[in-house]
Design a protein around this motif. Structure first.
Motif, PDB file in Angstrom:
ATOM      1  N   LYS A 206       1.200  -2.261   6.579  1.00 11.26           N
ATOM      2  CA  LYS A 206       0.711  -0.946   6.172  1.00 11.26           C
ATOM      3  C   LYS A 206       0.078  -0.198   7.347  1.00 11.26           C
ATOM      4  CE  LYS A 206      -0.117  -1.904   1.273  1.00 11.26           C
ATOM      5  NZ  LYS A 206      -1.135  -2.130   0.205  1.00 11.26           N
ATOM      6  N   GLU A 207      -0.497  -0.959   8.281  1.00 14.11           N
ATOM      7  CA  GLU A 207      -1.142  -0.350   9.447  1.00 14.11           C
ATOM      8  C   GLU A 207      -0.173  -0.113  10.595  1.00 14.11           C
ATOM      9  OE1 GLU A 207      -4.171  -3.194  10.246  1.00 14.11           O
ATOM     10  OE2 GLU A 207      -5.459  -2.573   8.563  1.00 14.11           O
ATOM     11  N   PHE A 208       1.057  -0.613  10.473  1.00 11.63           N
ATOM     12  CA  PHE A 208       2.044  -0.457  11.535  1.00 11.63           C
ATOM     13  C   PHE A 208       2.528   0.989  11.586  1.00 11.63           C
ATOM     14  CE2 PHE A 208       6.644  -0.875  12.802  1.00 11.63           C
ATOM     15  CZ  PHE A 208       6.404  -1.160  14.139  1.00 11.63           C
ATOM     16  N   SER A 209       2.542   1.580  12.752  1.00 10.07           N
ATOM     17  CA  SER A 209       2.878   3.003  12.884  1.00 10.07           C
ATOM     18  C   SER A 209       4.372   3.261  13.032  1.00 10.07           C
ATOM     19  CB  SER A 209       2.150   3.594  14.097  1.00 10.07           C
ATOM     20  OG  SER A 209       2.507   2.912  15.288  1.00 10.07           O
ATOM     21  N   GLY A 210       5.157   2.203  13.276  1.00  9.95           N
ATOM     22  CA  GLY A 210       6.596   2.381  13.447  1.00  9.95           C
ATOM     23  C   GLY A 210       7.359   2.241  12.142  1.00  9.95           C
ATOM     24  N   LYS A 211       8.666   2.044  12.263  1.00  5.48           N
ATOM     25  CA  LYS A 211       9.543   1.932  11.100  1.00  5.48           C
ATOM     26  C   LYS A 211       9.700   0.470  10.673  1.00  5.48           C
ATOM     27  CE  LYS A 211      10.472   6.335  11.131  1.00  5.48           C
ATOM     28  NZ  LYS A 211       9.986   7.247  10.044  1.00  5.48           N
TER      29      LYS A 211
END
Length: 423
Positions: free
Chosen positions: A62-67
């Motif tokens: 959920k905190e990952f900014s990528g795809k």
């Protein structure tokens, strides 16, 4: 052309989501408790328990900014996903309580794995809610049609598998699918998959495969060090764990296993498990086997060893050379029964049986999984000719047949012990 209104989609209900999450948590706790009850269990397994429970990893994603790219099969090339800057997550599920939810949209008489996986999405929970796209390879008809229906809920890319992998044009068609997949990932992420990025991604997975091969060899040399359920826990946590952390942790586990002192007089029956995938938390068959005087020392499952074992073998580090090597890795070593001929799968079963000195083979058939059912008699006939004890278990995700399976497995083990003179 008149646009046809599609009627598949229905909104996820909050009460369904909460119910599924609570029931999945209970199933996870129950399975883990059964596994913890094993005497002298390897302490290093606790890390994989945390990952398989999904809560920690879900928070990280959920905190990952990528795809995030979801996948419904091991035919999906992870190297390309990592090279694009995205993260792969496997969406196949082994959870009984999402099947009834899926049957509001899908037919009742299809594969329970497809229904269980689809049910998570329409319930609005699990990793499927975090994915920007789902990749659906086509080893079987239910997955083909699920791809169409699933596209009402999130973007779906289909990877068309060539079902005669020995033909030249089949390999070229599959390579074309891989190249199209690369272009789609570049468009999704906005990142060009350069030769450098692709090489780094291949080497990243090489490290994971090398560590798993080391683990596999340790287990082959001394199967008593770690049981089949814990082995599957290790493998299936890699479906969505951070790849570098999983690799580092598994390297440490290998060191821990090398230092272990166990009873070499263990007389448990050594089994090989093959057939349809067993996906967490559907460890019913594992639990039944390993609560008796037996252990699964190895497997030939797409949810197991096949996921991690074979590396991409690159002859030339050009972009074309790497893409061709990736295509070959996901096609040629595969022993999926979706292919027209299956002699390589039987050869592999015989080789694994010899390498691990197994006492017998259990074939797991999921109800309404035609691919494995169609191949069953051929596999059974070859193993009978080779004198290898063989048992076929035909089941689904429910717990209604647990006692029946226990009785059959117990009789199978007694037959093996009688043949080997074990008391």
């Amino acid at each position: 052309m008149m646009k046809i209104e599609r009627r598949y989609k229905r909104p996820a209900l909050k009460r369904e989501k909460e119910k599924v999450e609570e029931l999945f948590k209970k199933a996870t706790v129950k399975n883990l408790q059964l596994m913890r009850d094993v005497p002298s269990r390897c302490p290093g397994i606790s890390y994989y328990e945390e990952i398989i429970s999904q809560e920690t990893r879900e928070k990280e994603l959920k905190e990952f900014s990528g795809k995030i790219v979801g996948s419904f099969c091991i035919f999906t090339p992870e190297e390309l996903i990592y090279a694009s800057g995205a993260i792969p997550v496997r969406l196949c599920a082994g959870f009984y309580d999402t099947i009834s939810i899926a049957e509001g949209v899908l037919p009742r008489d299809i594969c329970p794995l497809v229904k269980s996986s689809f049910g998570f999405k329409i319930a609005g929970c699990s990793f499927s809610e975090l994915c920007d796209v789902a990749v659906v390879p086509t080893p079987c008809d239910p997955k083909k049609k699920m791809a169409e229906i699933l596209s009402d809920y999130l973007p779906v890319w289909v990877l068309k598998i060539s079902h005669d992998k020995d033909l030249f044009y089949s390999k070229e068609l599959w390579l074309r699918e891989i190249k199209i997949f690369k272009e789609k990932l570049e468009n999704l992420t906005g990142n060009k998959i350069t030769r450098k990025r692709l090489k780094e991604a291949i080497q990243l997975l090489h490290k994971r495969q090398a560590v798993f091969r080391r683990f596999h060899q340790i287990k082959r040399n001394n199967p008593q060090l770690i049981n089949g359920r814990d082995t599957q826990l290790i493998i299936q946590s890699s479906f969505y764990d951070d790849i570098e952390r999983w690799t580092e942790t598994t390297e440490k586990l290998c060191e821990e296993l090398k230092q272990r002192r166990i009873n070499n007089d263990d007389q448990r029956v050594k089994l090989l498990l093959t057939g349809a995938p067993l996906i967490w938390p559907n460890f019913k068959l594992f639990n039944i086997i390993e609560q008796m005087e037996a252990t699964v020392v190895t497997d030939e499952l797409c949810s197991g060893t096949r996921h991690l074992y074979d590396p991409v073998e690159v002859d030339e580090w050009s972009e074309e050379g790497m893409l061709r090597a990736i295509a070959n890795r996901y096609l040629l070593p595969s022993t999926c029964p979706c292919f027209i001929e299956s002699d390589d799968r039987i050869d592999k079963l015989l080789q694994i049986s010899q390498d691990f000195k197994v006492d017998g083979i259990i074939h797991h058939s999921l109800r309404l999984c035609q691919l494995y059912d169609m191949e069953l008699n051929k596999v059974a006939s070859v193993l009978k000719d080779k004198g290898i004890p063989f048992l076929s278990i035909h089941t689904d995700y429910s717990l209604e047949d647990v006692e029946q399976i226990k009785t059959r497995v117990e009789a199978f083990l007694e037959m093996i012990k009688s043949r080997k003179g074990k008391k």
